[in-house]
Design an enzyme around this catalytic site. Structure first.
Site, PDB file in Angstrom:
ATOM      1  N   ASP A  99       0.695  -0.977   0.189  1.00 30.01           N
ATOM      2  CA  ASP A  99       0.036  -0.132  -0.005  1.00 30.01           C
ATOM      3  C   ASP A  99       0.390   1.015  -0.345  1.00 30.01           C
ATOM      4  O   ASP A  99       2.249   1.087   0.885  1.00 30.01           O
ATOM      5  CB  ASP A  99      -1.265   0.282   1.587  1.00 30.01           C
ATOM      6  CG  ASP A  99      -0.274  -0.370   2.514  1.00 30.01           C
ATOM      7  OD1 ASP A  99       0.656  -0.665   2.838  1.00 30.01           O
ATOM      8  OD2 ASP A  99      -0.524   0.353   3.465  1.00 30.01           O
ATOM      9  N   GLU A 157      -0.107  -2.198   5.393  1.00 29.59           N
ATOM     10  CA  GLU A 157       0.601  -1.843   6.178  1.00 29.59           C
ATOM     11  C   GLU A 157      -0.206  -0.912   7.363  1.00 29.59           C
ATOM     12  O   GLU A 157       0.365  -0.814   8.742  1.00 29.59           O
ATOM     13  CB  GLU A 157       2.034  -2.628   5.871  1.00 29.59           C
ATOM     14  CG  GLU A 157       2.823  -2.330   6.887  1.00 29.59           C
ATOM     15  CD  GLU A 157       3.344  -0.805   7.213  1.00 29.59           C
ATOM     16  OE1 GLU A 157       3.923  -1.035   8.919  1.00 29.59           O
ATOM     17  OE2 GLU A 157       3.596  -0.046   6.391  1.00 29.59           O
ATOM     18  N   GLU A 158       0.435   0.401   6.029  1.00 31.25           N
ATOM     19  CA  GLU A 158       0.618   1.319   6.581  1.00 31.25           C
ATOM     20  C   GLU A 158      -1.394   1.909   7.679  1.00 31.25           C
ATOM     21  O   GLU A 158      -1.103   2.709   7.945  1.00 31.25           O
ATOM     22  CB  GLU A 158       0.573   2.756   5.901  1.00 31.25           C
ATOM     23  CG  GLU A 158       1.419   2.857   4.654  1.00 31.25           C
ATOM     24  CD  GLU A 158       2.738   3.458   5.513  1.00 31.25           C
ATOM     25  OE1 GLU A 158       2.494   3.799   6.724  1.00 31.25           O
ATOM     26  OE2 GLU A 158       3.848   3.291   5.314  1.00 31.25           O
TER      27      GLU A 158
END
Length: 415
Positions: A99, A157-158
């Site tokens: 992402d 992930e962010e």
């Protein structure tokens, strides 16, 4: 490939920097222009967490064209590719996040983001390109390693985090993963270096939002009010004592208040205030500790002033803790790939957080940093900066690291 509307010039980046090229095998050097192409296509088309549809389409297109077994639609956009050697053995997973971030890119490069307000500002485009290169190489050299490799292309992930839902969807099963590795391109280290350590390498992260409720009134008649700004200011100061007076000074922890909003006019005492913050720590034993202290401090200050509060607190990612045996494997490989032993940074830690930590809680593994900064090239801005970029020579270095880890792992950990 699928994401590019027009051809992307890669001639300027098809040569690998001499400082890293010497230890990269010819087959991977020959793959470098394709790695750059993939990375730039992804960089031009960044997507936020759980929305990585085009990114997933590029990955599945490649996997299908190479005849690789894969599953898609895991945790919405996640993909798992499986490559079996010609010789049975242990199962190693490799994780790559996909992402981007809600940042407007300021770089003036041919491959700059084509999506307003979205940018690959943390290197995840490079992670996907490296993982694709690793899949391709291993699929062409099944006789050169032992066991099975599962490549996990992970969304979000962010935030809010795609690792945990992928684990819950069973990506570590069928076949059962024995160990896992992953890398993060790291602009805090120069190209040609690897940062790795046993134990905690990245921090656990917890977050809170708090609304304070007082009683507003005229700035000239304060005795009729409960000043939410005064309450908030005292809370902010008191929260700093948690690390200063409740945490062993030999431990590392951070309590940061990032937001404080209150008031609407110079002569009006605010009836409410809002604050939010982040907590970081390495020691897993701190789980639950900071919530108790923060809630206790806010409650106590509010009681002193007759205010009330609403506190929303949640644990995001646990500390990222590397397994000593897997660190030894990665370090031994890094010493073969980097220019000198000094290129392996042994005690590389950061208070940044990563949901790779959930994978490392589930199976023993190692997450390491791959130096990607190049001051001369202008690619040394920090992560999450609107001018973030990296030296693309690191892409081939990443594939070489992963491939060597796979080759060493199968022989070292086979029954």
């Amino acid at each position: 490939m699928l994401l590019s509307a027009t051809p992307i010039p890669v001639e300027s980046a098809t040569r690998i920097a001499p400082k890293v090229a010497a230890q990269i095998r010819p087959e991977i050097q020959a793959l470098h222009p394709q790695l750059v192409t993939w990375r730039r296509q992804l960089h031009q088309n960044p997507e936020l967490g759980f929305r990585e549809e085009q990114t997933a389409a590029l990955i599945t297109h490649c996997l299908e064209s190479w005849g690789i077994d894969y599953q898609t639609g895991i945790a919405k956009t996640g993909i798992v590719a499986t490559i079996a050697s010609t010789r049975p053995g242990p199962v190693l997973a490799i994780r790559a996040d996909m992402d981007g971030l809600p940042i407007q890119e300021l770089n003036e490069v041919p491959y700059r983001s084509q999506r307003a307000g979205v940018m690959h500002a943390c290197g995840h485009d490079g992670h996907v390109a490296i993982a694709l290169g690793t899949v391709y190489y291993l699929s062409q050299h099944r006789d050169d390693f032992v066991g099975t490799v599962k490549i996990l292309f992970q969304p979000a992930e962010e935030g809010p985090g795609g690792a945990k839902p992928m684990i819950e969807a069973g990506v570590l099963e069928n076949p059962r993963v024995n160990n896992i590795i992953g890398l993060h391109l790291w602009n805090n280290l120069p190209l040609g270096t690897v940062g790795v350590r046993a134990g905690a390498q990245m921090a656990g992260v917890e977050t809170f939002h708090c609304t304070l409720k007082g009683k507003g009134g005229h700035g000239a008649i304060p005795h009729q009010t409960i000043d939410a700004i005064v309450v908030g200011a005292q809370i902010i100061n008191a929260l700093q004592t948690i690390v200063a007076r409740n945490v062993n000074p030999l431990e590392s922890a951070v309590v940061t208040i990032g937001e404080f909003h209150a008031g609407s006019a110079h002569n009006v005492i605010a009836d409410s205030a809002y604050l939010s913050g982040t907590i970081r720590y390495f020691n897993p034993a701190f789980k639950g500790f900071f919530y108790q202290r923060i809630d206790s401090i806010i409650k106590g200050v509010c009681q002193c002033h007759g205010a009330s509060y609403d506190l929303n607190y949640w644990e995001q990612y646990p500390p990222l803790v590397n397994n000593a045996q897997m660190v030894d494997l990665v370090r031994s490989v890094a010493e073969q790939v980097v220019e000198t032993p000094a290129g392996v940074v042994p005690e590389c830690q950061t208070m940044a957080a990563e949901d790779m930590a959930f994978f490392l809680q589930a199976v023993p593994g190692c997450y390491f940093f791959l130096g990607s900064a190049n001051l001369e090239q202008g690619s040394a801005y920090p992560h999450h900066h609107p001018r973030f970029d990296f030296d693309e020579s690191v892409l081939s270095m990443g594939v070489e690291m992963f491939v060597r880890c796979v080759e060493v792992y199968g022989h070292r950990f086979s029954p």
